[in-house]
Write a protein that holds these residues in place. Structure first.
Motif, mmCIF file in Angstrom:
data_model
loop_
_atom_site.group_PDB
_atom_site.id
_atom_site.type_symbol
_atom_site.label_atom_id
_atom_site.label_comp_id
_atom_site.label_asym_id
_atom_site.label_seq_id
_atom_site.Cartn_x
_atom_site.Cartn_y
_atom_site.Cartn_z
ATOM 1 N N SER A 125 -20.542 36.047 1.356
ATOM 2 C CA SER A 125 -21.783 36.719 1.770
ATOM 3 C C SER A 125 -21.802 38.176 1.309
ATOM 4 O O SER A 125 -22.575 38.975 1.843
ATOM 5 C CB SER A 125 -21.901 36.657 3.296
ATOM 6 O OG SER A 125 -20.710 37.171 3.880
ATOM 7 N N GLY A 142 -18.615 47.383 7.588
ATOM 8 C CA GLY A 142 -18.297 47.363 9.021
ATOM 9 C C GLY A 142 -18.185 45.950 9.558
ATOM 10 O O GLY A 142 -17.247 45.616 10.288
ATOM 11 N N GLY A 143 -19.152 45.097 9.193
ATOM 12 C CA GLY A 143 -19.131 43.713 9.670
ATOM 13 C C GLY A 143 -17.966 42.936 9.086
ATOM 14 O O GLY A 143 -17.324 42.131 9.773
ATOM 15 N N ALA A 159 -27.384 35.100 11.229
ATOM 16 C CA ALA A 159 -27.242 33.877 10.430
ATOM 17 C C ALA A 159 -26.760 32.693 11.268
ATOM 18 O O ALA A 159 -26.560 31.602 10.748
ATOM 19 C CB ALA A 159 -26.302 34.134 9.253
ATOM 20 N N GLY A 204 -24.810 43.537 8.658
ATOM 21 C CA GLY A 204 -25.749 42.754 7.860
ATOM 22 C C GLY A 204 -26.328 41.564 8.607
ATOM 23 O O GLY A 204 -27.277 40.929 8.138
ATOM 24 N N GLY A 205 -25.752 41.232 9.765
ATOM 25 C CA GLY A 205 -26.254 40.092 10.549
ATOM 26 C C GLY A 205 -25.986 38.747 9.890
ATOM 27 O O GLY A 205 -26.701 37.777 10.137
ATOM 28 N N THR A 206 -24.923 38.657 9.088
ATOM 29 C CA THR A 206 -24.629 37.369 8.427
ATOM 30 C C THR A 206 -23.585 36.557 9.198
ATOM 31 O O THR A 206 -23.142 35.509 8.715
ATOM 32 C CB THR A 206 -24.123 37.579 6.977
ATOM 33 O OG1 THR A 206 -22.851 38.232 7.023
ATOM 34 C CG2 THR A 206 -25.096 38.404 6.166
ATOM 35 N N ARG A 230 -24.373 45.967 14.931
ATOM 36 C CA ARG A 230 -25.059 45.114 13.969
ATOM 37 C C ARG A 230 -24.860 45.682 12.568
ATOM 38 O O ARG A 230 -25.172 46.831 12.307
ATOM 39 C CB ARG A 230 -26.554 45.109 14.319
ATOM 40 C CG ARG A 230 -27.425 44.359 13.347
ATOM 41 C CD ARG A 230 -27.240 42.875 13.508
ATOM 42 N NE ARG A 230 -28.261 42.172 12.777
ATOM 43 C CZ ARG A 230 -28.896 41.094 13.218
ATOM 44 N NH1 ARG A 230 -28.590 40.574 14.383
ATOM 45 N NH2 ARG A 230 -29.816 40.510 12.486
ATOM 46 N N CYS A 255 -23.403 41.200 3.450
ATOM 47 C CA CYS A 255 -22.573 41.652 4.584
ATOM 48 C C CYS A 255 -22.075 43.080 4.341
ATOM 49 O O CYS A 255 -21.866 43.502 3.217
ATOM 50 C CB CYS A 255 -21.420 40.697 4.857
ATOM 51 S SG CYS A 255 -20.046 40.787 3.716
ATOM 52 N N LEU A 313 -21.911 33.955 11.667
ATOM 53 C CA LEU A 313 -22.351 32.576 11.858
ATOM 54 C C LEU A 313 -22.217 32.101 13.306
ATOM 55 O O LEU A 313 -22.592 30.984 13.625
ATOM 56 C CB LEU A 313 -21.539 31.659 10.932
ATOM 57 C CG LEU A 313 -21.697 32.007 9.437
ATOM 58 C CD1 LEU A 313 -20.654 31.270 8.602
ATOM 59 C CD2 LEU A 313 -23.093 31.677 8.951
HETATM 60 C C1 FAD Z 1 -23.874 32.389 3.201
HETATM 61 C C2 FAD Z 1 -22.724 32.974 3.992
HETATM 62 C C3 FAD Z 1 -21.473 32.985 3.424
HETATM 63 C C4 FAD Z 1 -20.379 33.483 4.138
HETATM 64 N N1 FAD Z 1 -19.151 33.491 3.558
HETATM 65 C C5 FAD Z 1 -18.086 33.970 4.231
HETATM 66 C C6 FAD Z 1 -16.798 33.966 3.620
HETATM 67 O O1 FAD Z 1 -16.605 33.570 2.483
HETATM 68 N N2 FAD Z 1 -15.759 34.439 4.360
HETATM 69 C C7 FAD Z 1 -15.942 34.913 5.631
HETATM 70 O O2 FAD Z 1 -14.957 35.329 6.244
HETATM 71 N N3 FAD Z 1 -17.161 34.929 6.221
HETATM 72 C C8 FAD Z 1 -18.230 34.490 5.560
HETATM 73 N N4 FAD Z 1 -19.467 34.507 6.146
HETATM 74 C C9 FAD Z 1 -19.621 35.079 7.493
HETATM 75 C C10 FAD Z 1 -20.133 36.562 7.464
HETATM 76 O O3 FAD Z 1 -20.963 36.765 6.381
HETATM 77 C C11 FAD Z 1 -19.019 37.565 7.353
HETATM 78 O O4 FAD Z 1 -18.194 37.499 8.474
HETATM 79 C C12 FAD Z 1 -19.496 39.011 7.166
HETATM 80 O O5 FAD Z 1 -18.404 39.820 6.801
HETATM 81 C C13 FAD Z 1 -20.163 39.646 8.362
HETATM 82 O O6 FAD Z 1 -20.641 40.932 7.977
HETATM 83 P P1 FAD Z 1 -22.024 41.525 8.497
HETATM 84 O O7 FAD Z 1 -22.198 42.886 7.933
HETATM 85 O O8 FAD Z 1 -23.120 40.576 8.263
HETATM 86 O O9 FAD Z 1 -21.695 41.679 10.037
HETATM 87 P P2 FAD Z 1 -22.560 41.290 11.315
HETATM 88 O O10 FAD Z 1 -22.830 39.823 11.307
HETATM 89 O O11 FAD Z 1 -23.721 42.192 11.458
HETATM 90 O O12 FAD Z 1 -21.500 41.655 12.449
HETATM 91 C C14 FAD Z 1 -20.252 41.016 12.484
HETATM 92 C C15 FAD Z 1 -19.461 41.485 13.700
HETATM 93 O O13 FAD Z 1 -19.016 42.798 13.458
HETATM 94 C C16 FAD Z 1 -19.496 43.690 14.433
HETATM 95 N N5 FAD Z 1 -19.793 44.921 13.701
HETATM 96 C C17 FAD Z 1 -20.671 45.108 12.697
HETATM 97 N N6 FAD Z 1 -20.601 46.361 12.223
HETATM 98 C C18 FAD Z 1 -19.654 46.997 12.959
HETATM 99 C C19 FAD Z 1 -19.130 48.319 12.962
HETATM 100 N N7 FAD Z 1 -19.561 49.259 12.103
HETATM 101 N N8 FAD Z 1 -18.157 48.617 13.859
HETATM 102 C C20 FAD Z 1 -17.705 47.678 14.726
HETATM 103 N N9 FAD Z 1 -18.162 46.421 14.777
HETATM 104 C C21 FAD Z 1 -19.125 46.085 13.896
HETATM 105 C C22 FAD Z 1 -20.694 42.996 15.055
HETATM 106 O O14 FAD Z 1 -20.904 43.395 16.384
HETATM 107 C C23 FAD Z 1 -20.274 41.551 14.973
HETATM 108 O O15 FAD Z 1 -19.423 41.223 16.068
HETATM 109 C C24 FAD Z 1 -20.579 33.982 5.459
HETATM 110 C C25 FAD Z 1 -21.852 33.974 6.019
HETATM 111 C C26 FAD Z 1 -22.922 33.471 5.296
HETATM 112 C C27 FAD Z 1 -24.282 33.477 5.925
#
Ligand code: FAD
Length: 267
Positions: free
Chosen positions: A148, A155-156, A49, A87-89, A85, A152, A91
């Motif tokens: 998100s 793990g992320g 994202a 959910g890849g959300t 990786r 999300c 930023l």
């Molecule tokens: C529309 C939108 C709204 C959002 N709102 C918020 C919000 O309100 N608050 C907020 O804090 N953030 C927000 N975010 C940012 C993001 O969504 C969050 O940080 C989310 O929790 C990331 O989760 P993910 O599964 O997408 O992780 P990813 O983006 O895939 O990974 C996040 C990090 O975690 C690591 N990782 C993933 N899985 C593991 C695992 N199993 N073990 C170890 N490391 C791991 C990855 O290497 C990376 O460094 C938002 C993003 C968007 C696009």
């Protein structure tokens, strides 16, 4: 309307060293594990994202914590960058890699609701909304509430220390997490709920335990304590959660809480 993206690099050919790392990983995992360097798989995870584009050398769909441990060990030995990786959300590009991307979502979607919904045991690949949907019938929900949550993963969310509008400093992952299974860069896998977790760490990771205990004792001294307490009295998700060294005594519990917000850099 025009849309532009910051394109950094999307290498399509593996360097000699990375090709050797890929071969070593396949060899260590044996048959059954999926490690792909197909263009389609690499490009599918070249974006998140954020506005960055980074095609990984290869994508691994881990099947278990043991697989993750093997990948971490091989990547560390071969000096090959590894990124998880969910959910890849994210930023800021932290879900992108130019080395190996380990998909920690696809095969990690089990969940067990415990104690009438007061606790839940969750694998890292479920989304926050999926867990909350299962908890809804008990009238409970997870503490962290990122906007998100529909996309999300657990793990992320934990690795980013994500939170939202309502969880504040009391219902975030740091305050509500009870235990965690951690795969370390050496390949050691430890479940912090195991009563022997500290013994396992001491025998398999003596250097790590030494560092954790030394930092704990240093940071608890007069020079740093008040400053750390002040910084974490308010919502603070910057960098490693070094308040773990004040709040927890044992290596396993310190490590478990350091993992929160470590963006996959510690395990
Ligand atoms: C529309 C939108 C709204 C959002 N709102 C918020 C919000 O309100 N608050 C907020 O804090 N953030 C927000 N975010 C940012 C993001 O969504 C969050 O940080 C989310 O929790 C990331 O989760 P993910 O599964 O997408 O992780 P990813 O983006 O895939 O990974 C996040 C990090 O975690 C690591 N990782 C993933 N899985 C593991 C695992 N199993 N073990 C170890 N490391 C791991 C990855 O290497 C990376 O460094 C938002 C993003 C968007 C696009």
């Amino acid at each position: 309307m025009s849309v532009s993206a910051t394109v950094t690099t999307s290498r399509s050919l593996l360097s000699e060293g990375n090709a050797a790392a890929l071969a070593a990983l396949r060899d260590a995992l044996g048959s059954g594990a999926t490690v792909s360097d197909r263009e389609l798989d690499r490009m599918a995870l070249a974006v998140d994202a954020s506005h960055y584009l980074h095609a990984p050398d290869a994508v691994m769909r881990a099947r278990s914590a043991a697989d993750v441990g093997i990948a971490m060990r091989v990547a560390a030995q071969m000096n090959w960058p590894l990124t998880f990786r969910g959910g890849g959300t994210s930023l800021c590009g932290q879900a992108l890699s130019e080395g190996l991307t380990v998909d920690a979502r696809r095969h990690f979607r089990n969940m067990e609701v415990l104690d009438d919904g007061r606790r839940v045991r969750v694998q890292p690949g479920l989304t926050v909304t999926q867990v909350n949907t299962a908890l809804a019938r008990y009238g409970t929900k997870l503490g962290p509430d990122p906007a998100s949550s529909i996309a999300c993963t657990i793990g992320g969310m934990i690795a980013n220390n994500s939170s939202g509008m309502t969880c504040g400093t009391t219902a975030n992952a740091y305050r509500t997490l009870e235990s965690m299974t951690i795969a370390l860069p050496s390949g050691t896998v430890v479940n912090t709920a195991d009563p022997n977790a500290d013994d396992i760490l001491r025998s398999h990771e003596p250097e790590l335990v030494g560092v954790l205990e030394r930092l704990r004792d240093t940071l608890r001294g007069d020079k740093y304590r008040a400053d750390i307490e002040r910084r974490y009295a308010i919502k603070n998700t910057m960098g490693y959660g070094i308040n773990s060294f004040l709040d927890y005594d044992t290596p396993a519990k310190i490590l478990e809480h350091l993992m929160i917000g470590s963006e996959g850099t510690l395990g």
